[in-house]
Design a protein around this motif. Structure first.
Motif, PDB file in Angstrom:
ATOM      1  N   CYS A  14       0.815  -1.215   0.000  1.00 27.01           N
ATOM      2  CA  CYS A  14       0.000   0.000   0.000  1.00 27.01           C
ATOM      3  C   CYS A  14       0.849   1.265   0.000  1.00 27.01           C
ATOM      4  O   CYS A  14       0.419   2.308   0.472  1.00 27.01           O
ATOM      5  N   GLY A  15       2.069   1.183  -0.541  1.00 28.03           N
ATOM      6  CA  GLY A  15       2.891   2.373  -0.721  1.00 28.03           C
ATOM      7  C   GLY A  15       3.467   2.898   0.572  1.00 28.03           C
ATOM      8  O   GLY A  15       3.294   2.341   1.657  1.00 28.03           O
ATOM      9  N   GLY A  16       4.201   4.008   0.454  1.00 25.87           N
ATOM     10  CA  GLY A  16       4.620   4.760   1.622  1.00 25.87           C
ATOM     11  C   GLY A  16       5.821   4.261   2.384  1.00 25.87           C
ATOM     12  O   GLY A  16       6.118   4.804   3.452  1.00 25.87           O
ATOM     13  N   ALA A  17       6.541   3.234   1.899  1.00 18.21           N
ATOM     14  CA  ALA A  17       7.719   2.779   2.641  1.00 18.21           C
ATOM     15  C   ALA A  17       8.723   3.921   2.747  1.00 18.21           C
ATOM     16  O   ALA A  17       9.088   4.529   1.733  1.00 18.21           O
ATOM     17  N   LEU A  61      -9.239  -1.492   4.771  1.00 17.16           N
ATOM     18  CA  LEU A  61      -8.230  -1.530   3.717  1.00 17.16           C
ATOM     19  C   LEU A  61      -7.981  -0.147   3.109  1.00 17.16           C
ATOM     20  O   LEU A  61      -6.827   0.283   2.972  1.00 17.16           O
ATOM     21  N   GLY A  62      -9.039   0.549   2.710  1.00 16.91           N
ATOM     22  CA  GLY A  62      -8.855   1.868   2.120  1.00 16.91           C
ATOM     23  C   GLY A  62      -8.208   2.830   3.094  1.00 16.91           C
ATOM     24  O   GLY A  62      -7.335   3.638   2.727  1.00 16.91           O
ATOM     25  N   ALA A  63      -8.615   2.748   4.361  1.00 18.75           N
ATOM     26  CA  ALA A  63      -8.023   3.615   5.379  1.00 18.75           C
ATOM     27  C   ALA A  63      -6.546   3.308   5.570  1.00 18.75           C
ATOM     28  O   ALA A  63      -5.730   4.219   5.782  1.00 18.75           O
ATOM     29  N   ALA A  64      -6.163   2.040   5.473  1.00 20.46           N
ATOM     30  CA  ALA A  64      -4.758   1.662   5.616  1.00 20.46           C
ATOM     31  C   ALA A  64      -3.913   2.232   4.491  1.00 20.46           C
ATOM     32  O   ALA A  64      -2.772   2.663   4.718  1.00 20.46           O
ATOM     33  N   VAL A  65      -4.445   2.244   3.272  1.00 19.37           N
ATOM     34  CA  VAL A  65      -3.712   2.830   2.152  1.00 19.37           C
ATOM     35  C   VAL A  65      -3.500   4.317   2.385  1.00 19.37           C
ATOM     36  O   VAL A  65      -2.399   4.858   2.171  1.00 19.37           O
ATOM     37  N   SER A  69       0.356   5.782   2.706  1.00 25.55           N
ATOM     38  CA  SER A  69       0.914   6.532   1.582  1.00 25.55           C
ATOM     39  C   SER A  69       0.478   7.983   1.518  1.00 25.55           C
ATOM     40  O   SER A  69       1.054   8.773   0.759  1.00 25.55           O
ATOM     41  N   GLY A  70      -0.561   8.337   2.279  1.00 27.16           N
ATOM     42  CA  GLY A  70      -1.081   9.690   2.209  1.00 27.16           C
ATOM     43  C   GLY A  70      -1.975   9.943   1.022  1.00 27.16           C
ATOM     44  O   GLY A  70      -2.397  11.077   0.782  1.00 27.16           O
ATOM     45  N   HIS A  71      -2.295   8.871   0.262  1.00 29.46           N
ATOM     46  CA  HIS A  71      -3.132   9.017  -0.928  1.00 29.46           C
ATOM     47  C   HIS A  71      -4.458   8.292  -0.732  1.00 29.46           C
ATOM     48  O   HIS A  71      -4.499   7.187  -0.188  1.00 29.46           O
ATOM     49  N   ALA A  72      -5.525   8.911  -1.188  1.00 27.68           N
ATOM     50  CA  ALA A  72      -6.831   8.273  -1.134  1.00 27.68           C
ATOM     51  C   ALA A  72      -6.880   7.099  -2.099  1.00 27.68           C
ATOM     52  O   ALA A  72      -6.154   7.056  -3.086  1.00 27.68           O
ATOM     53  N   MET A  73      -7.731   6.155  -1.810  1.00 23.75           N
ATOM     54  CA  MET A  73      -7.906   4.979  -2.652  1.00 23.75           C
ATOM     55  C   MET A  73      -9.277   5.067  -3.286  1.00 23.75           C
ATOM     56  O   MET A  73     -10.284   4.772  -2.636  1.00 23.75           O
ATOM     57  N   PRO A  74      -9.384   5.488  -4.546  1.00 25.67           N
ATOM     58  CA  PRO A  74     -10.697   5.698  -5.175  1.00 25.67           C
ATOM     59  C   PRO A  74     -11.587   4.464  -5.064  1.00 25.67           C
ATOM     60  O   PRO A  74     -11.160   3.350  -5.343  1.00 25.67           O
ATOM     61  N   ARG A 355       9.222  -2.035  -2.910  1.00 26.88           N
ATOM     62  CA  ARG A 355       9.354  -1.818  -1.462  1.00 26.88           C
ATOM     63  C   ARG A 355       8.223  -0.913  -0.996  1.00 26.88           C
ATOM     64  O   ARG A 355       8.174   0.270  -1.343  1.00 26.88           O
ATOM     65  N   GLU A 356       7.305  -1.465  -0.224  1.00 22.29           N
ATOM     66  CA  GLU A 356       6.132  -0.725   0.228  1.00 22.29           C
ATOM     67  C   GLU A 356       5.776  -1.110   1.662  1.00 22.29           C
ATOM     68  O   GLU A 356       6.173  -2.177   2.148  1.00 22.29           O
ATOM     69  N   ARG A 357       5.037  -0.246   2.332  1.00 17.86           N
ATOM     70  CA  ARG A 357       4.330  -0.668   3.516  1.00 17.86           C
ATOM     71  C   ARG A 357       3.222  -1.634   3.097  1.00 17.86           C
ATOM     72  O   ARG A 357       2.869  -1.722   1.924  1.00 17.86           O
TER      73      ARG A 357
END
Length: 398
Positions: A14-17, A61-65, A69-74, A355-357
């Motif tokens: 989910c990004g953000g590493a 799940l959406g909240a975790a993304v 990563s700081g990005h919304a998950m459409p 490499r991601e969270r």
């Protein structure tokens, strides 16, 4: 007595590493970019519209993304009813053993050996050992490659010469592909098994047997893959649970990843659908106080590495539908944790892991966010739920 189910969605990062740039993976975000592609109509093959994973989204799940990563998950905007957060890895890799071991409480204390992206990729003495063990005069490949691409390219020559196809990737792996019927499945598995100690001494993580069938123009990999992984450097969650006198179930390639340590029962299947059948059955039948540890690999192998965005989205939606039925089988004291071991962003350059969270969403642990945690905290939390002592550095988020 409470039960626990730890389910790894292989590569569903989910990004953000925070160290993604050091791996060349800055801005990678497997879930976020798939959701964006779906929302923009760029993932319509075999499915349509925004990404729809309501069961996992309800767990967070959406909240975790968004947290990772700081990005919304459409398309994923549910107010979470589950316990949720995102985990960061400290092991110096973005591979399957590192991710799984650390989720099970044991970070990797060494640097893995990676083969260079050159032709040839392997040292002469290692090639000679493969030839000796296989009883052949040479090997094919000897390079970095996609597994499906290399059997298409070299499968006919493999049938003609009898030489195994040997290749690697950005992971610490030595993969050997051979025709299941012509070269022989047992022969291929024995070759990888016998080569594995040499590779493990070099700190190469896995020797992988990659059997295939078919004829030129129609080669297909089978479900008889075998991984021979280096053993974890310390007892893992599976060992903690088994030493406490509890039963452990390994679904999918968990047995291979942990060198079959700490495992009471192994459940294999030809594909993720068969593996989910096992998980469903265990949701109804697993013993009180037991741990079921499952890996679902097709997100990674069938869609991430092949950079198939629509296929990855279809797999997520299929998986989510199965999750709903599985959760209905669980009892009031059961914990189910859904997470991942690394990323494999199908919108990113190359064909390798990213490499991601990873998301960590839980059913049966109340509601609310526990924020950012470490991979090791997942194992500690499962142990706490089961009422056993955790031996690693993790801290429970329950």
């Amino acid at each position: 007595m409470a039960r626990a189910f730890l389910v790894v969605m292989d590569s569903v990062g989910c990004g953000g590493a925070p160290d993604a740039d050091a791996f060349g993976d800055a801005e990678s975000n497997t879930l976020g970019h798939i959701a964006a592609a779906c929302a923009e109509g760029r993932a319509e093959e075999g499915r349509s519209g925004p990404l729809s994973v309501p069961n996992l989204d309800a767990l967070g799940l959406g909240a975790a993304v968004r947290l990772a990563s700081g990005h919304a998950m459409p398309g994923l905007t549910a107010v979470p009813a589950g316990r949720w957060g995102a985990a960061t890895e400290v092991s110096r890799g973005k591979d399957t053993p590192s991710g799984h071991w650390e989720l099970a409480g044991v970070p990797v204390p060494w640097d893995w050996t990676y083969f260079p992206d050159t032709v040839p990729a392997f040292p002469d003495d290692l090639v000679a050992e493969v030839c000796r063990l296989a009883g052949v005069a040479g090997i094919l490949g000897n390079c970095h490659a996609s597994g499906t691409e290399i059997i298409d390219r070299l499968g006919a020559e493999h049938l003609r010469t009898g030489w195994p196809i040997c290749y690697t990737s950005a992971d610490s792996v030595f993969q050997i592909a051979a025709h299941e019927e012509v070269f022989g499945l047992e022969r291929l598995v024995a070759l990888c098994r016998d080569l594995a100690p040499r590779l493990h001494a070099m700190k190469v993580g896995r020797a992988i047997a990659r059997p295939f069938v078919g004829a030129p123009g129609d080669f297909r990999r089978t479900g008889n893959r075998r991984d021979f992984a280096i053993a974890p450097p310390a007892p893992t969650l599976l060992d903690w649970v088994q030493v406490a006198g509890r039963v452990t179930h390994a679904v999918g390639k968990i047995g291979d990843i942990f060198s079959h340590r700490g495992i009471s029962h192994l459940h294999k299947g030809k594909d993720d659908a068969a593996l989910f059948d096992h998980l469903d059955r265990l949701g109804a039948e697993a013993e009180e106080g037991s741990l079921t540890f499952a890996n679902f690999v097709e997100f990674d192998t069938n869609f991430g590495h092949r950079r198939d965005v629509a296929g990855y989205a279809r797999q997520l939606e299929w998986f989510d539908a199965r999750v709903g039925a599985f959760l209905a089988r669980l009892g009031p004291g059961d914990l189910a944790v859904f997470t991942a071991d690394h990323g494999n962003d199908p919108t990113f350059r190359g064909t390798e892991h990213t490499r991601e969270r990873v998301p960590v969403v839980c059913h049966g642990a109340g509601g609310g966010s526990f924020g950012l945690c470490g991979f090791v905290d997942v194992g500690a939390s499962v142990a706490a739920h089961l009422g056993i002592a955790a031996q690693g550095p993790g801290r429970s988020f329950l």
